[in-house]
Each structure stands twice: as structure tokens, then as C-alpha cells.
Enzyme design. Sequence first.
Site, mmCIF file in Angstrom:
data_model
loop_
_atom_site.group_PDB
_atom_site.id
_atom_site.type_symbol
_atom_site.label_atom_id
_atom_site.label_comp_id
_atom_site.label_asym_id
_atom_site.label_seq_id
_atom_site.Cartn_x
_atom_site.Cartn_y
_atom_site.Cartn_z
ATOM 1 N N LEU A 32 -20.093 -44.587 127.253
ATOM 2 C CA LEU A 32 -20.662 -45.907 126.924
ATOM 3 C C LEU A 32 -20.437 -47.582 127.671
ATOM 4 O O LEU A 32 -21.302 -47.706 128.060
ATOM 5 C CB LEU A 32 -19.523 -46.268 125.774
ATOM 6 C CG LEU A 32 -20.130 -45.077 124.704
ATOM 7 C CD1 LEU A 32 -19.330 -45.742 123.908
ATOM 8 C CD2 LEU A 32 -21.539 -45.284 124.535
ATOM 9 N N GLY A 33 -19.585 -47.127 128.377
ATOM 10 C CA GLY A 33 -19.229 -48.216 130.220
ATOM 11 C C GLY A 33 -18.084 -47.412 130.600
ATOM 12 O O GLY A 33 -17.126 -46.659 130.471
ATOM 13 N N ALA A 36 -13.075 -49.550 136.601
ATOM 14 C CA ALA A 36 -12.234 -49.289 138.581
ATOM 15 C C ALA A 36 -11.634 -48.020 137.993
ATOM 16 O O ALA A 36 -11.596 -47.638 138.319
ATOM 17 C CB ALA A 36 -11.487 -50.246 138.585
ATOM 18 N N ASP A 165 -8.512 -62.176 128.179
ATOM 19 C CA ASP A 165 -9.694 -62.144 128.686
ATOM 20 C C ASP A 165 -10.857 -62.674 127.833
ATOM 21 O O ASP A 165 -12.282 -61.405 128.511
ATOM 22 C CB ASP A 165 -9.381 -60.708 128.979
ATOM 23 C CG ASP A 165 -10.681 -60.491 130.381
ATOM 24 O OD1 ASP A 165 -10.752 -61.344 130.724
ATOM 25 O OD2 ASP A 165 -10.692 -59.225 130.403
#
Length: 451
Positions: A32-33, A36, A165
Site C-alpha cells: 500500500l505504501g 526508506a 508529523d
Amino acid sequence: MPPAGDDESPAATGDGYSKKVLQGRYELGRVLGQGASSKVYRARDARTGAHVAVKAIRKQQQPHHHPSCRSPEAAAAARRCVEVEREVAALRRVRGHPHVVALLDVLATRSTVYLVLELASGGSVLSALDSRGGGHYDEPAARRLFAQLASAVAHAHSLGVFHRDIKPENLLLDERGDLRLTDFGLSAFADADQHLGATDGLAATHCGSPAYVAPEILLKRRYDASKADVWSCGVVLFVLTAGYLPFNDGNLMAMYRKICAAKFRCPKWCSQELRSLIGRMLDPEPDTRIKIGEIFDHPWLQQDGSSSSFGMIQAASSHSKPEVEKWEAELEQAMELNAFDIIGFASGCDLSGLIGPLPDRVRFVLPGGDSKSVLDKVEKLGREEGLVVRRKEEEWCGGVHVEATSGKFTAYVRVNLLPKKILMIEAERVIGSEIPKFWHQLQIGNLLVRK
């Protein structure tokens, strides 16, 4: 399961899931994603058949060295370990909020940590914006999503968790389009000095994505992490309604200067109320920046952005549309009680046992009651306790939704007019780690008043 540290997606079967099962339970599917050092897979729980997301994070163990001699790779691996610990700790602390992604399980091998998370099948808010061809949400749609984000952030802050974040990539959508806040790897904890790096409640660690970072962080000042989160939420709100970043420049230092000066311009289609809220959130001075709890009282969030019967009540609350429909169906079932059944109950009689035991829910019948008086009393007491109150009335029913700005309490009170001028009153507590005074009053029937 896939080999530890393997960067390739597992070989999938015809239904999209791997033949191999992660630790005997989770069948991994497509990616899905990825970042790093991590990948997120769509997966299926082999025991229950439920679809989940599995975040695989490589630990990349390094040989032990003296801290002063550690290689950059070893330092990066150490940071990843800290981020995994933070994410797990944060998700466990804030669990139960409808707009925070749920942590379901944690697994590990010598080289990889697997976080099993609630699946948000709608993708990220960033992807949703990209799919609009660089477009933006209209204000009612943006208000709905932003209210959910603010509720999640307020809930986390009330528990001493600061995300640090917040950005569209970390805001996921479920199949209904409701928001889920995710990726707490950079979070800080108010009660853990080792995370804040200070004992005065001010953070010292500089983190976050550059375009969403508050000025005080860029200026390398000690900062209040809760106020930095509010700034990031303000940038998100701008992006939702404008379709682009408020501070953007090909030169990173030039962008930083714009952020520190808070130089931005809202597009012409933004309402004055929206401009006002964005301006309060993107205040470069942390001391005068709007607080997360104050956001809920801003006129822009008080507007009814929906034409449905409960409009904003449904949009910003914990209840999804299917849950509301189920709730209304149960009330319709209750309305089928005949007059003989109902009139036999005394004023304020609790019907929970008759209709079926439901946790955190009470039902009362009030012969000859006045719905407006009940709703007036609920609204008055809720506001006196500083709760966010939204009310809606129709000819035969009315409702009040109350929510603590901390995110620790959410409840509905609904009044239905039954035959022979009898009121059916239902109160449901959806979230309740804090128990306001008026909820105790509801449970003993003190809010059930007559004309």
C-alpha cells in the site's frame, strides 16, 4: 512469511494475498505504501477473515560499537528502534478514538517488526487530493474532515501524546471517507523526559516535514509540542481548502523564511470564517496561536455543513452513518411498543432491560413529557461543563450531541415523540474516559422534566 528484510512484495495468489502467512496468521497482499525502511501491506487475518494493514519495519541490527564510533547506518537503525517504540506506545495510549488508526497486534523477528493496524481502505488524504487533479475540498467536506482531525489531535493531547508529523500523507480515509490519524513514529510524550528532551514540558527535538513545521521549530527554539501540532493542522486545513501549500518555494531556505514570517494568502473562494481560523492557527507567535481546545468554538467549525437531519452532528462525531442508521432502527423498534406496554411504566422508567442490554446506553419513557425541556436541559448543562454541544430538532424527534474538547467524552441524547404524547429518551455514551456531571444526571433520570 516473506524473508526477513526482503524488499519484494510476497508472491500473491489469485485473490491478491500471499500463500505464505506471517507468523501463522496474517496473509500479506499488495504493497500500500513504503518509506526508506518500511513497507505497508494490505493483509488478511487468516483466523477471522478481516482485512488489515501490516507495517513491516526493518531493524537492520548493527554490530555493537561505542556511541561515539557508531556508523551512520547504526545511528539510523537506532533511530528506527526509537520510532517503533514511540509509535507502539502512542497508539496504545490513544486507542479507542474513532479517528485514530487502531493498533491490533505487534509481531517481530530478529530483523523486522510488524505492526498490524486497522485498514483504512480509502488511501491517504494526499492521494485523495491528487486524484482531484490538484483540486481541493469544498468547505463543508473540508470542515467534516478537519473536525475529525481536530478531535483526534485533541484526544491525543489530552493523553499527553503529541504527534509532531501531521500532514496529509499521515491522514488516512476509511471506506466511508472518515479520517484516521496515523504514523506516530515521531511523537512525543508529556510525561516522558527522554522523549521531550526536557523537564519543563517544552520539546527540544526538531522533527516533522518541512512544509508543515512550525516557525519555532525552524528557529531551533524549545517549543510547546501541542502548539506545533496546531500549526501543522492549520497547514493541513489550508491544503484541504486551497489545494496547495500556504508556504512553498523551490528554495528550502526561502520557504523557511516564508514560514517564519507566516506569509501566505488564502484563495479567493475561502470564506471569511475560514480565513479567520487559518490565520489563528498559522500565527507565527506560539503564545497567541489558537489552542486545540479553542478550535471547536470557532464560528467556521460551528457551521452546519450538511443538509442531513443531523448534519454536523454526524460529520464531526464518532458515529458513522451505518451506526446512526442502526441506532435509528432500534428506536423505531422501540416505537412499536403499544400504548399498554408504555403507559404501564412510571415517569422516567429505564427501558434498557426491556429493549435489550446495551453498554453505555440508557433509555427512558416519560409520559406527558416535553421534548424541548429535556433538550434545553441537556444543552444547558453540557455548555456549563464546557462541552461542545450541537442540537437539532424536528417535529417528532430531536437530538443533542455533546463532546469534550479533550476527545475523552462523546455522547448522544435523542428524544422521540411516541403515540399519546409519550417521550422515548435515549442517551448513549460513545467515548467516556471522562464522565461529565450531566452523564450521571442522565443515568438517574434527573434531566427528565415535565412541562
